[in-house]
Structures are given as structure tokens and as C-alpha cells.
Design an enzyme around this catalytic site. Structure first.
Site: not given
Ligand code: PEP
Length: 251
Positions: A12-14, A100, A102, A170, A176, A214, A235-236
Site C-alpha cells: 500500500n503506497w498510500k 483502511h 486511515e 491491521e 507506521g 509495521s 505500507g512503508g
Molecule cells: C498500512 O498502512 O496498511 C501499513 C501496514 O503500514 P506500515 O506497514 O507502514 O505499518
């Protein structure tokens, strides 16, 4: 359904990236997938909608799938700034993330809306990746399982099956932050999700349940070998080809 479903490693590049970044990152991953022969893992990239064209071109016929980060419930209409599921399908997507945390936090999306979005995705022949997860307060209060199962029941469309649904657990507090639940805590939630999916979906033992929050190369192997963890939503670490590839290799 017999055996474990093929793991899905989704990025997920957001709201990150550019045309050049997208072509480089997706091209690098596609080359590695092609060289690797696809292996036993499915890889999915969910860039910002504007970059879907570049990512689609870069992944080519490598087998790397692409997906959206959200969709609207309607097929079309006066919804400025929104994207219909059919438009994502037309852009080459096979999946779309819905619910999600967010989006739930930034846009006030509740379970009923997430369920409608997932239904719209399925109607457009996309597989929704339905996200659920508790906050830190809820975990500290000991209600994580209850909260997650309530979100699951409220967000998954009726009539879903192993081929039309992916669920992503999640924990909001792990996204994050560099923090993750213990393997036992992940197992407890994934087992509970599996039990409910077996009851409310067709071939529920084959619905993929991703863990997200994470996930990094350093913890991926431990997380991905937990029973009922069928992949990761990243994500990251999905913004770096080496890290994302290392996570996929752990699956
Ligand atoms: C996400 O936003 O779906 C996510 C899992 O982010 P991260 O891996 O950065 O925690």
C-alpha cells in the site's frame, strides 16, 4: 478447499510516489518476480490512483497484480474526486483496498460503508481487501477480538467466497509505528477471523487473511509463518524494492 491459500504480499503506497518512482519500483519488482518464476507467492501493488497507468505498464506480463486504495460505492455519478470500482478494473486492477484505518479515521468510514464499497468492488469483478483492526485503547481494554470480529461481520459482503474476498487484520496502533503485536496476539486474532469466515463465507478456509502493521524484512518470516496468516499488507516497507522483495521472499 485443501491446503493453505497462496500467500498474498500487498504493498500500500498510500499517498507516495511519482511517475518516475512508480516505474522504477514496479519495474524492479516485476523483473525480480519474472526472474523468480512467480514462485509460491502473489504480489500486489496498490499505488495512488494517478500512478496506476505507470505501474501497469511497468509490471507488464510479470504476474504482479495491481490494485486501488479505495473505491466509491456507486457505479458512476456526481461524486467529485471519487473513483468507481469499474474504473479501477478498467485501469487493470484486480484488487482494491477498502476500509483502511486511515480512511476510517480521515473520512469517517464505518463498517456499513466499507461493506457497500466491498460489494461495489465485487460487482466490478475486483477482489476487495477489507481492512479491520483495533485501536490501542481497545487492545489495552482487552476488547481487541470483540472489536475486530464486529468489524469483520459488519464489513464483509454477504455471499463472499475464497476467490472474491481478502481480509487484512491491521491493528491501528501498529501501522507506521514500528510496533507489532506478539505472534500469540496475531494468532489469536487470525484464528478468530478464520472461525467467523468459515461460518459466513463460502470456502472460508481459503479466504486469505493478511496481517498488516509495521511488517519489515526483519519480522516478516516470523509473522508469515503464523497459522492463518496468509500474507501481508505492507505500507512503508513497500516503498523500497529490496525491502518489499525480502518480505515476499519470506512468505
Ligand atoms: C498500512 O498502512 O496498511 C501499513 C501496514 O503500514 P506500515 O506497514 O507502514 O505499518
Amino acid at each position: 478447499m485443501t491446503g493453505s491459500p497462496k500467500p498474498l504480499i500487498a504493498g500500500n503506497w498510500k499517498m507516495h510516489g511519482s511517475e518516475v518512482f512508480a516505474a522504477d519500483l514496479a519495474g524492479s519488482l516485476a523483473d525480480r518476480m519474472a526472474g523468480h518464476g512467480g514462485g509460491g507467492v502473489e504480489m500486489l501493488l496498490c499505488p495512488p490512483a494517478l500512478l496506476l497507468g505507470s505501474v501497469r505498464a511497468a509490471v507488464g506480463a510479470s504476474g504482479v497484480a495491481i490494485g486501488g486504495q479505495d473505491c466509491h460505492v456507486a457505479e458512476q455519478g456526481a461524486h467529485t474526486g471519487d473513483i468507481a470500482a469499474a474504473m479501477l478494473a478498467d485501469a487493470g486492477c484486480g484488487y482494491v483496498i477498502v476500509g483502511h484505518s486511515e480512511r476510517r479515521a480521515d473520512h469517517g468510514e464505518d463498517d456499513a460503508l466499507v461493506q457497500s464499497k466491498a460489494e461495489a468492488a465485487q460487482a466490478a469483478k475486483l477482489v476487495p481487501v477489507v481492512c479491520i483492526g483495533e485501536t490501542l485503547d481497545q487492545r489495552d481494554a482487552g476488547t481487541a477480538v470483540e472489536v475486530v470480529i464486529s468489524q469483520l461481520r459488519g464489513s464483509v459482503p454477504e455471499g463472499s467466497s475464497a476467490s472474491t474476498l481478502v481480509v487484512a487484520y491491521e491493528p491501528v496502533w501498529a501501522i507506521g509505528t514500528g510496533r507489532t503485536p506478539t505472534p500469540a496476539d496475531i494468532a489469536e486474532i487470525h484464528d478468530a477471523i478464520r472461525d467467523v469466515l468459515t461460518a459466513i463465507t463460502t470456502q472460508g478456509d481459503g479466504v486469505r487473511i493478511l496481517y498488516g502493521g509495521s511488517v519489515k524484512p526483519i519480522n516478516a518470516a516470523e509473522i508469515l509463518t503464523i497459522e492463518n496468516v496468509n500474507g501481508a499488507l505492507v505500507g512503508g516497507a513497500s516503498l523500497k524494492a529490496d525491502d518489499f522483495w525480502a518480505i515476499a521472499q519470506s512468505a
